[in-house]
Scaffold this motif. Sequence first.
Motif, PDB file in Angstrom:
ATOM      1  N   LEU A 135      -5.364  -3.755  -1.149  1.00  0.00           N
ATOM      2  CA  LEU A 135      -5.372  -5.198  -0.971  1.00  0.00           C
ATOM      3  C   LEU A 135      -3.956  -5.752  -0.836  1.00  0.00           C
ATOM      4  N   GLN A 136      -3.846  -6.843  -0.095  1.00  0.00           N
ATOM      5  CA  GLN A 136      -2.556  -7.516   0.062  1.00  0.00           C
ATOM      6  C   GLN A 136      -2.250  -8.326  -1.189  1.00  0.00           C
ATOM      7  N   THR A 137      -1.004  -8.239  -1.641  1.00  0.00           N
ATOM      8  CA  THR A 137      -0.573  -8.994  -2.807  1.00  0.00           C
ATOM      9  C   THR A 137       0.291 -10.177  -2.376  1.00  0.00           C
ATOM     10  N   VAL A 138       0.554 -11.052  -3.334  1.00  0.00           N
ATOM     11  CA  VAL A 138       1.285 -12.285  -3.032  1.00  0.00           C
ATOM     12  C   VAL A 138       2.726 -12.045  -2.602  1.00  0.00           C
ATOM     13  N   ASP A 139       3.271 -10.853  -2.913  1.00  0.00           N
ATOM     14  CA  ASP A 139       4.651 -10.590  -2.498  1.00  0.00           C
ATOM     15  C   ASP A 139       4.726  -9.885  -1.143  1.00  0.00           C
ATOM     16  N   GLY A 140       3.569  -9.776  -0.469  1.00  0.00           N
ATOM     17  CA  GLY A 140       3.560  -9.197   0.870  1.00  0.00           C
ATOM     18  C   GLY A 140       3.320  -7.705   0.905  1.00  0.00           C
ATOM     19  N   SER A 141       3.246  -7.072  -0.256  1.00  0.00           N
ATOM     20  CA  SER A 141       2.996  -5.633  -0.304  1.00  0.00           C
ATOM     21  C   SER A 141       1.498  -5.377  -0.457  1.00  0.00           C
ATOM     22  N   GLN A 142       1.126  -4.120  -0.505  1.00  0.00           N
ATOM     23  CA  GLN A 142      -0.253  -3.714  -0.727  1.00  0.00           C
ATOM     24  C   GLN A 142      -0.363  -3.080  -2.110  1.00  0.00           C
ATOM     25  N   VAL A 143      -1.511  -3.245  -2.743  1.00  0.00           N
ATOM     26  CA  VAL A 143      -1.747  -2.585  -4.017  1.00  0.00           C
ATOM     27  C   VAL A 143      -3.026  -1.761  -3.889  1.00  0.00           C
ATOM     28  N   SER A 144      -2.971  -0.547  -4.401  1.00  0.00           N
ATOM     29  CA  SER A 144      -4.129   0.331  -4.388  1.00  0.00           C
ATOM     30  C   SER A 144      -4.082   1.216  -5.618  1.00  0.00           C
ATOM     31  N   LEU A 145      -5.241   1.693  -6.036  1.00  0.00           N
ATOM     32  CA  LEU A 145      -5.266   2.615  -7.172  1.00  0.00           C
ATOM     33  C   LEU A 145      -4.536   3.899  -6.821  1.00  0.00           C
ATOM     34  N   ASP A 146      -4.736   4.384  -5.608  1.00  0.00           N
ATOM     35  CA  ASP A 146      -4.077   5.615  -5.179  1.00  0.00           C
ATOM     36  C   ASP A 146      -2.560   5.449  -5.102  1.00  0.00           C
ATOM     37  N   GLY A 147      -2.097   4.219  -4.919  1.00  0.00           N
ATOM     38  CA  GLY A 147      -0.666   3.982  -4.782  1.00  0.00           C
ATOM     39  C   GLY A 147       0.069   3.834  -6.096  1.00  0.00           C
ATOM     40  N   LEU A 148      -0.654   3.785  -7.207  1.00  0.00           N
ATOM     41  CA  LEU A 148       0.004   3.662  -8.509  1.00  0.00           C
ATOM     42  C   LEU A 148       0.689   4.969  -8.878  1.00  0.00           C
ATOM     43  N   GLU A 149       1.860   4.865  -9.496  1.00  0.00           N
ATOM     44  CA  GLU A 149       2.621   6.057  -9.852  1.00  0.00           C
ATOM     45  C   GLU A 149       2.843   6.120 -11.354  1.00  0.00           C
ATOM     46  N   ASN A 155       0.914   6.540 -13.761  1.00  0.00           N
ATOM     47  CA  ASN A 155      -0.002   5.714 -14.544  1.00  0.00           C
ATOM     48  C   ASN A 155      -1.110   6.568 -15.154  1.00  0.00           C
ATOM     49  N   LYS A 156      -1.720   6.014 -16.179  1.00  0.00           N
ATOM     50  CA  LYS A 156      -2.843   6.674 -16.847  1.00  0.00           C
ATOM     51  C   LYS A 156      -4.155   5.957 -16.547  1.00  0.00           C
ATOM     52  N   GLY A 157      -4.032   4.822 -15.897  1.00  0.00           N
ATOM     53  CA  GLY A 157      -5.205   4.029 -15.562  1.00  0.00           C
ATOM     54  C   GLY A 157      -4.772   2.694 -15.004  1.00  0.00           C
ATOM     55  N   ALA A 158      -5.633   1.707 -15.145  1.00  0.00           N
ATOM     56  CA  ALA A 158      -5.312   0.364 -14.658  1.00  0.00           C
ATOM     57  C   ALA A 158      -6.196  -0.655 -15.355  1.00  0.00           C
ATOM     58  N   ILE A 159      -5.655  -1.851 -15.506  1.00  0.00           N
ATOM     59  CA  ILE A 159      -6.410  -2.984 -16.051  1.00  0.00           C
ATOM     60  C   ILE A 159      -6.680  -3.924 -14.882  1.00  0.00           C
ATOM     61  N   GLU A 195      -9.683   4.343 -16.583  1.00  0.00           N
ATOM     62  CA  GLU A 195      -8.901   5.483 -17.058  1.00  0.00           C
ATOM     63  C   GLU A 195      -8.822   6.516 -15.936  1.00  0.00           C
ATOM     64  N   LYS A 196      -7.616   6.982 -15.657  1.00  0.00           N
ATOM     65  CA  LYS A 196      -7.413   7.959 -14.596  1.00  0.00           C
ATOM     66  C   LYS A 196      -7.667   9.367 -15.110  1.00  0.00           C
ATOM     67  N   GLN A 197      -8.532  10.064 -14.410  1.00  0.00           N
ATOM     68  CA  GLN A 197      -8.792  11.469 -14.708  1.00  0.00           C
ATOM     69  C   GLN A 197      -8.730  12.236 -13.403  1.00  0.00           C
ATOM     70  N   ASP A 198      -7.713  13.102 -13.294  1.00  0.00           N
ATOM     71  CA  ASP A 198      -7.428  13.781 -12.026  1.00  0.00           C
ATOM     72  C   ASP A 198      -7.190  12.713 -10.955  1.00  0.00           C
TER      73      ASP A 198
END
Length: 205
Positions: free
Chosen positions: A39-53, A55-59, A147-150
Amino acid sequence: MKNFRTLSLFLFSIFLVSSLVLAQDKGYVVGDTAMGFDLQTVDGSQVSLDGLENNKGAIVIFSCNTCPYVQAYEDRMIDLHQRYAPKGYPVIAINSNDEQVSPGDSFDAMQQRAQEKDFPFAYAYDKSQEVIKTYGATRTPQVYLLEKQDDQYLVRYIGAIDNNYQDAASVSEPYLANAVDALLEGKEVTRKTSKAIGCSIKWSR
């Protein structure tokens, strides 16, 4: 004739039960694998679960600009991100409200609100409403703790941030924080769900 009537009632009963099951089978329940999104974020970038580095999960918090319940929680959302992002659980806020129905939730308004509040977390626009329909959120704010698992993200908690939207100092049950702390300690989340209190989603017409 009597047999036909009995058969009709039987078939109607099956249809009714099936309809109820389908009505209750929308969105995720705890233990499900969450879909990815981009998804597009307010700062012009994209956010995705796969793009998180690192991390152990996400809220994931379904949010918006205009709901007074969300506004009451914004500072707490900032605190949650600052507290848990360094530990591997960043906040991702997603606005799914249709801007035609709620102009105050347009992407431009999102950018303005993020700047006013200096959001440190990703604030994304689910313009198609595909993400919220898949997750099954019905209120803002509504939380999905993943929670991220694999390479998968499993749903571990769904519901409210805590039990007092009006006054952060009066919170006696910080549902979300307790759930994240349990995962960080390698424990099972004891309170897996709570009722999300907030504004209804502004669906596309």
